[in-house]
Design an enzyme around this catalytic site. Structure first.
Site, PDB file in Angstrom:
ATOM      1  N   GLY A  46      -1.108  -3.196  -4.316  1.00 17.35           N
ATOM      2  CA  GLY A  46      -1.627  -4.152  -5.871  1.00 17.35           C
ATOM      3  C   GLY A  46      -2.777  -4.475  -4.802  1.00 17.35           C
ATOM      4  O   GLY A  46      -3.114  -4.157  -3.155  1.00 17.35           O
ATOM      5  N   GLN A  51     -10.407  -9.582  -2.810  1.00 19.14           N
ATOM      6  CA  GLN A  51     -10.664  -9.171  -1.743  1.00 19.14           C
ATOM      7  C   GLN A  51     -11.637  -8.152  -1.639  1.00 19.14           C
ATOM      8  O   GLN A  51     -11.972  -7.295  -0.692  1.00 19.14           O
ATOM      9  CB  GLN A  51      -8.998  -8.137  -1.733  1.00 19.14           C
ATOM     10  N   CYS A  94      -1.101  -5.403   3.747  1.00 20.71           N
ATOM     11  CA  CYS A  94      -1.854  -6.095   2.730  1.00 20.71           C
ATOM     12  C   CYS A  94      -3.120  -5.341   2.954  1.00 20.71           C
ATOM     13  O   CYS A  94      -3.255  -5.052   4.336  1.00 20.71           O
ATOM     14  CB  CYS A  94      -1.952  -7.826   2.622  1.00 20.71           C
ATOM     15  N   LEU A  95      -4.097  -4.755   2.184  1.00 21.28           N
ATOM     16  CA  LEU A  95      -5.191  -3.978   1.723  1.00 21.28           C
ATOM     17  C   LEU A  95      -6.242  -5.116   3.371  1.00 21.28           C
ATOM     18  O   LEU A  95      -6.746  -4.687   3.636  1.00 21.28           O
ATOM     19  CB  LEU A  95      -5.599  -3.512   0.629  1.00 21.28           C
ATOM     20  N   HIS A 136       2.399 -12.273  -4.294  1.00 21.59           N
ATOM     21  CA  HIS A 136       2.062 -11.728  -3.093  1.00 21.59           C
ATOM     22  C   HIS A 136       0.267 -11.773  -3.960  1.00 21.59           C
ATOM     23  O   HIS A 136      -0.349 -11.858  -3.475  1.00 21.59           O
ATOM     24  CB  HIS A 136       1.726 -10.499  -2.848  1.00 21.59           C
ATOM     25  N   GLU A 137       0.212 -10.979  -4.895  1.00 17.96           N
ATOM     26  CA  GLU A 137      -1.173 -10.520  -5.390  1.00 17.96           C
ATOM     27  C   GLU A 137      -1.636 -11.985  -5.992  1.00 17.96           C
ATOM     28  O   GLU A 137      -2.801 -12.435  -6.285  1.00 17.96           O
ATOM     29  CB  GLU A 137      -1.305  -9.385  -6.736  1.00 17.96           C
ATOM     30  N   HIS A 140      -2.979 -14.279  -3.886  1.00 19.66           N
ATOM     31  CA  HIS A 140      -4.492 -13.984  -3.370  1.00 19.66           C
ATOM     32  C   HIS A 140      -5.834 -15.136  -4.019  1.00 19.66           C
ATOM     33  O   HIS A 140      -6.787 -15.341  -3.719  1.00 19.66           O
ATOM     34  CB  HIS A 140      -5.412 -12.460  -3.479  1.00 19.66           C
TER      35      HIS A 140
END
Ligand code: NI
Length: 175
Positions: A46, A51, A94-95, A136-137, A140
């Site tokens: 994701g 981000q 997370c990225l 989660h996304e 953000h």
């Protein structure tokens, strides 16, 4: 398709609320495609627009298991329609937090309304990994990262570790 640079925490740009898109037009579709290519490249499951330094309510996901055909989801302006009362604790990463993981508790299921790649409204009833990843996304887009949902102590350990790694990376190379 372009690979976009991913912002690594700690960074104030990850703490900002994103604004809705007016419609999913060619520019947003290109952003979605670039974000998906970026996410697959890492790899990840994701990625949210903040981000990659785009303050827009856009995100991409693919929770297909290894060996399964890809199941990309390209989402704009997502809204939670319903959330289960039942919660589940899952290990998240997370990225923007490379190599950092923590247990996060979230509703087990969620129904989300969103604009798709063709600018049409759709609804998804997410369960399992998709529900975790989608929530989660969506966090953000509010400037919330997964470590905001864990203990202060655990969060400070992770953030300190990342700040240290960043500093080491930017330090001048000794001659
Ligand atoms: Ni994330």
């Amino acid at each position: 398709m372009a690979i976009l640079p991913i912002i690594i925490a700690p960074d104030p740009r990850l703490k900002v609320k994103a604004r809705p898109v007016s419609e999913v037009n060619a520019g947003i579709r290109r952003l979605m495609d670039d974000m998906l290519a970026t996410m697959y490249g890492v790899p990840g499951i994701g990625l949210a627009a903040p981000q990659v330094d785009q303050r827009l309510r856009v995100l991409v996901l693919d929770v297909a298991l290894k060996g399964e055909p890809p199941q990309p989801l390209k989402i704009a302006n997502p809204e939670i329609v319903w959330r289960s009362e039942e919660t589940v604790e899952c290990e998240e990463g997370c990225l923007s937090f490379p190599e950092q993981f923590a247990m996060v508790t979230r509703p087990t299921e969620a129904k989300v309304r969103y604009l798709d790649y063709d600018n049409a409204w759709r609804e998804v009833h997410a369960k399992g990994l998709l529900a975790v990843c989608l929530q989660h996304e969506m966090d953000h887009l509010e400037g919330i990262v997964f470590v905001d949902r864990i203990s202060t102590l655990r969060r400070s350990i992770i953030l300190r570790r990342l700040a240290k790694a960043k500093k080491a990376k930017s330090a001048p190379v000794p001659a």
